[in-house]
Each structure stands twice: as C-alpha cells, then as structure tokens.
Design a protein around this motif. Structure first.
Motif, PDB file in Angstrom:
ATOM      1  N   THR A  18       0.821  -1.211   0.000  1.00 56.45           N
ATOM      2  CA  THR A  18       0.000   0.000   0.000  1.00 56.45           C
ATOM      3  C   THR A  18       0.859   1.267   0.000  1.00 56.45           C
ATOM      4  N   TYR A  19       2.149   1.148   0.298  1.00 56.48           N
ATOM      5  CA  TYR A  19       2.963   2.371   0.335  1.00 56.48           C
ATOM      6  C   TYR A  19       4.367   2.216  -0.228  1.00 56.48           C
ATOM      7  N   GLN A  20       4.748   0.992  -0.586  1.00 56.34           N
ATOM      8  CA  GLN A  20       6.097   0.780  -1.112  1.00 56.34           C
ATOM      9  C   GLN A  20       6.036  -0.005  -2.415  1.00 56.34           C
ATOM     10  N   LEU A  45       1.794   3.515 -12.861  1.00 52.38           N
ATOM     11  CA  LEU A  45       2.549   4.508 -13.634  1.00 52.38           C
ATOM     12  C   LEU A  45       2.645   5.835 -12.876  1.00 52.38           C
ATOM     13  N   SER A  46       1.605   6.122 -12.075  1.00 52.51           N
ATOM     14  CA  SER A  46       1.599   7.393 -11.343  1.00 52.51           C
ATOM     15  C   SER A  46       2.711   7.448 -10.298  1.00 52.51           C
ATOM     16  N   TYR A  47       3.226   6.285  -9.902  1.00 49.91           N
ATOM     17  CA  TYR A  47       4.278   6.255  -8.888  1.00 49.91           C
ATOM     18  C   TYR A  47       5.660   6.552  -9.465  1.00 49.91           C
ATOM     19  N   LYS A  48       5.760   6.596 -10.790  1.00 51.63           N
ATOM     20  CA  LYS A  48       7.024   6.955 -11.472  1.00 51.63           C
ATOM     21  C   LYS A  48       8.185   6.003 -11.151  1.00 51.63           C
ATOM     22  N   ILE A  49       7.862   4.764 -10.905  1.00 53.08           N
ATOM     23  CA  ILE A  49       8.944   3.819 -10.597  1.00 53.08           C
ATOM     24  C   ILE A  49       9.280   2.938 -11.793  1.00 53.08           C
ATOM     25  N   LEU A  50       8.598   3.163 -12.933  1.00 52.89           N
ATOM     26  CA  LEU A  50       8.834   2.318 -14.108  1.00 52.89           C
ATOM     27  C   LEU A  50       9.407   3.130 -15.271  1.00 52.89           C
ATOM     28  N   ASN A  51      10.311   2.524 -16.021  1.00 51.57           N
ATOM     29  CA  ASN A  51      10.729   3.056 -17.318  1.00 51.57           C
ATOM     30  C   ASN A  51      10.117   2.172 -18.400  1.00 51.57           C
ATOM     31  N   LYS A  52       9.365   2.783 -19.293  1.00 51.26           N
ATOM     32  CA  LYS A  52       8.833   2.021 -20.422  1.00 51.26           C
ATOM     33  C   LYS A  52       9.935   1.898 -21.470  1.00 51.26           C
ATOM     34  N   LEU A  53      10.183   0.695 -21.929  1.00 56.17           N
ATOM     35  CA  LEU A  53      11.257   0.481 -22.902  1.00 56.17           C
ATOM     36  C   LEU A  53      10.691   0.519 -24.321  1.00 56.17           C
ATOM     37  N   ASP A  54      11.557   0.835 -25.256  1.00 59.68           N
ATOM     38  CA  ASP A  54      11.134   0.875 -26.657  1.00 59.68           C
ATOM     39  C   ASP A  54      11.324  -0.530 -27.235  1.00 59.68           C
ATOM     40  N   GLU A  55      10.672  -1.479 -26.616  1.00 61.46           N
ATOM     41  CA  GLU A  55      10.959  -2.875 -26.924  1.00 61.46           C
ATOM     42  C   GLU A  55       9.748  -3.708 -26.497  1.00 61.46           C
ATOM     43  N   TYR A  85      12.566   4.002  -7.374  1.00 62.00           N
ATOM     44  CA  TYR A  85      12.156   2.789  -6.669  1.00 62.00           C
ATOM     45  C   TYR A  85      12.751   2.774  -5.248  1.00 62.00           C
ATOM     46  N   ASN A  86      14.056   3.026  -5.163  1.00 62.77           N
ATOM     47  CA  ASN A  86      14.714   2.964  -3.857  1.00 62.77           C
ATOM     48  C   ASN A  86      14.282   4.110  -2.946  1.00 62.77           C
ATOM     49  N   LYS A  87      13.999   5.256  -3.551  1.00 66.48           N
ATOM     50  CA  LYS A  87      13.505   6.386  -2.762  1.00 66.48           C
ATOM     51  C   LYS A  87      12.138   6.041  -2.145  1.00 66.48           C
ATOM     52  N   ALA A  88      11.283   5.438  -2.970  1.00 64.76           N
ATOM     53  CA  ALA A  88       9.942   5.074  -2.493  1.00 64.76           C
ATOM     54  C   ALA A  88      10.017   3.963  -1.443  1.00 64.76           C
ATOM     55  N   LEU A  89      11.009   3.103  -1.584  1.00 67.29           N
ATOM     56  CA  LEU A  89      11.199   2.020  -0.626  1.00 67.29           C
ATOM     57  C   LEU A  89      11.534   2.602   0.750  1.00 67.29           C
TER      58      LEU A  89
END
Lengths: 245, 245
Positions: A163-165, A203-213, A233-237
C-alpha cells in the motif's frame, strides 16, 4: 551445526523466502528428516554476529545467494512456542543426544522475509532436513511449531507494504511486461485487479521506465517491456510513495 | 530488579513512548543516577513472559498506565551495542557489585513504540535513574548506548506508517479540531502541510466523525470538533487505507 557454544542462547531467526515462478508466489521450505514436518529455514545468532549477518548467513546456506533483499518483520516470543520443537524429536530419533539441551531451551525468534529471483536459487537442506523445496502458497498447509503463523505474518506485512512501497525488483526479471507485474500484485494480494486502474496507478508512482521494446515471441502485438527506475524505486522504498502527505 | 535469574539472558527491550503536548511531540526519558546520561525506558523478558507482556509491564512501571497502544518496530543487534552500557558504570559507582555480570552481557534489544495520552502518564524512574521526564524531540540530543538510533528508527517508522495508516487515537483527546489533528501530523512529519489538502485527504479516509459541536471558548466562529470513527480507524490500522489496490 554442532558447536552450540558459538551461538547466543534463546535467540533464533526464521526466514520466509519468497520467489515468483509461473505466476505463483512460492516459499522455500525444508522437510525435517524424521518427523517429516515442513519448516521455514532458520538458524541462530553467533556471539559476534548481528541479526542481519546471521540471517544473511542462513540465506546463503539455503539458497547459495548473496545480497538478498531481506527485511525484519516481527519477533515471535510466545513462551510456549519452543515446547513443540520437532528438532528435539528428530535428535532423539537419530540416536545422538548431542544438541538436545540446546534445542530444548526457549527461543525467541525474529522473522525475516526475503524476496529472491526464483531462478537464481539453489536450494540446500540443513542438518535436520532432507528436502529443501519451493512450495506455492496454496500448497502449504501446516508447518512445524508456529511457522505457519510466521509465514502468515510475513504475507500480511508484504500486503501492507504494497500500500505504500514498491515491490518487484527482486522478484521479476530485469525486463517485464505490465501483465507480469500486475500478476505479481494479484498473487500477493490474493485478488484480481482491474487492468486499467492498475496501470494508471502504478505509472503514477514513477517507478517504471517504459522500454522501446516488446516482449519477444507470441502475438503480433506483443506487450511492451518495462524496467524499474531504480532511483525512484529505492527512494519510495525508504520514504513511502511520494505525495502521501 | 535484582532477581536476574527470573529473566532470559541476552534479550532486552527498549520503549519509545510518544506523547503529544502543547503542539509538540514528546518522548519519555530517564536520567541515569550516576552517569547522568539520558535513556529510553527499557527492561528484560521474564522466563514465562512474551515480549508483549514484558513491554506492557515496563510501560506500566514507567507510566502507571495499562492498555497502551504498543508496536514492535525493529530489533537492534549490533554485537558492540552493549559494550558501552552505562548501567555497568552506575553499578560500579554505586558500590554494589550485584548485577555487574548481568549488565555486562550482550543484549539484543527489540524496540517498541507506544502512543499515549500525555495527560494520563504518571512518570516514574527505575532502579538506575532518578528522573523520568518528557522531552520534546528538539530538546533531545545524545542518549545512552544506541538509544538515539532506536528513537530515530521509531520516528522513521511512525512517518512511514502515516502514509498508509491512521494515527491520533491514542495521542489526542477524544474530541479534537481539524487544526489540532493537522498539527499532530505536521509534528510527526516535521513539515507544514497545506490546510485544504490535509482536510480533503484525511476526510477521504472516512476515519473521522464530524460532531455537531464547536470547540468551546475562543472566537465567535470556533472550529468544529471531530472524533475518530473507531470501526473504520481500526480497519485501516490493520489493512492500510482502503482503495490502495
């Protein structure tokens, strides 16, 4: 282990090692030699070790892996929890009296959960067990002593953390699809999630990079691959998802 | 305490007792008799006690209170953490050698945090201390052993919990205003929050009942009073705020 004097009395640890395989959340378990009971991998703390060092040592012995993502989650201290320790029975049946006093004492156990890449684990039994195997959550019934309670608490903690990480870095391959990530969440939460809500939220959490693949093989319109943005990711953790307050 | 045989070796606990008073987050501390160092209230686990029972006993002794909201948050196990135990120095200075062996051993300490109603606490020193006092967070500098680290970890845990769990039931009076609740959040988070965003967000969690009653005294347009909706509050405490996934 036979040199019990190297360890602190009364203090033990148990590890709930989670892996994700074939869309199932699995836990690494040991089967005791004589009583045939299933158990969580565990161990004791050496006189010169911290708890974290002891847990890393135990995990290395059972999985062959270093640098595992590891988290303390609860201390289990019911005064009667050690009374039913099947290690004592196993020792009696094995004929050797050695260690009986050690295993007959009261242990207060700290639970650690570990998240590992299923494919990197090389399971190895310990002194008391002759099997070390992955079991899917649904396959697991009773465990020895209070280990079922420890597993349930680890799972409850993991669900609350969702719920938060962020989660997934240690459980998924480096590149993964949105459906694979969603499946991981659904498995931990034990319920299905709406595809579009999940995508919007994660996606709203900004922890993912979408790849061109796209994922290789399969359909003409294969899903895109993603990887974690490790900085975010580590900041949110550490801080929880931003914008909370 | 002098009957050390009643307790388990190597195992201790430390309590971070938070209270909210005059818009400040305060912590209950002890001052050691001889070294004059400040310390968190702590204790040991009796052979027939669980950790929770031991922590309740220690809290009762220091605060006079029962049924305190209490949460384990971390185990502190640095192998060197007990080397600087000032209790040993205090015992040497007091002239009595009793307990020296006990306090010279290595202790692994489980940290508990407690949230209490400031006004209900009747602070009482323990055997080693001659003062038991509330200190505002900003007043607290060094503490004995690793107690500063334990306090910081408790605070970090509390902040993280704010991102997914409610807080305030044990810290505020039964009826409180929105500005009072916001001040509690700001104090724990260490930053100011936008009044309208705070109100919108906290109301969205459905943990508050707005009362048909305004705060007495003061301005013509005094703020409305609220109370917690305990059913929703306790549910959110267990499961995290709903709608997360």
């Amino acid at each position: 282990m036979t040199n019990f004097k190297a360890y602190l009395n009364h203090i033990s640890l148990d590890c709930v090692i989670f892996g994700f395989h074939e869309n199932q959340l699995k836990v690494l378990l040991l089967q005791m030699k004589y009583t045939k009971k299933w158990a969580l991998p565990g161990g004791f703390v050496k006189k010169e070790e911290s708890f974290e060092e002891a847990a890393e040592r135990v995990l290395k012995e059972r999985t062959g892996m270093d640098n595992i993502f590891l988290q303390q989650f609860h201390v289990f201290s019911d005064p009667k929890r050690s009374e039913m320790n099947p290690a004592v029975k196993d020792l009696e049946k094995s004929g050797s009296g050695e260690g009986l006093d050690w295993f007959s004492q009261r242990f207060i156990s700290t639970g650690f959960y570990a998240l590992v890449d299923f494919h990197k684990v090389d399971p190895a039994p310990d002194f008391f067990s002759d099997k070390c195997e992955w079991k899917a959550l649904e396959e697991i019934d009773n465990l020895m002593m209070d280990h079922r309670q420890i597993l349930d608490k680890a799972l409850e903690t993991l669900r609350l953390h969702l719920t938060y990480q962020p989660i997934g870095y240690n459980l998924l391959p480096k590149k993964f699809t949105m459906p694979e990530l969603q499946k991981l969440y659904e498995t931990i939460l034990g319920k299905s999630l709406d595809r579009r809500n999940f995508q919007r939220k994660i996606l709203s959490y900004k922890i993912l990079n979408k790849l061109d693949e796209r994922k290789k093989g399969g359909a003409y319109k294969a899903p895109y691959l993603y990887e974690f943005n490790l900085e975010n990711y580590n900041k949110a953790l550490k801080e929880g998802f931003s914008g909370s307050w």
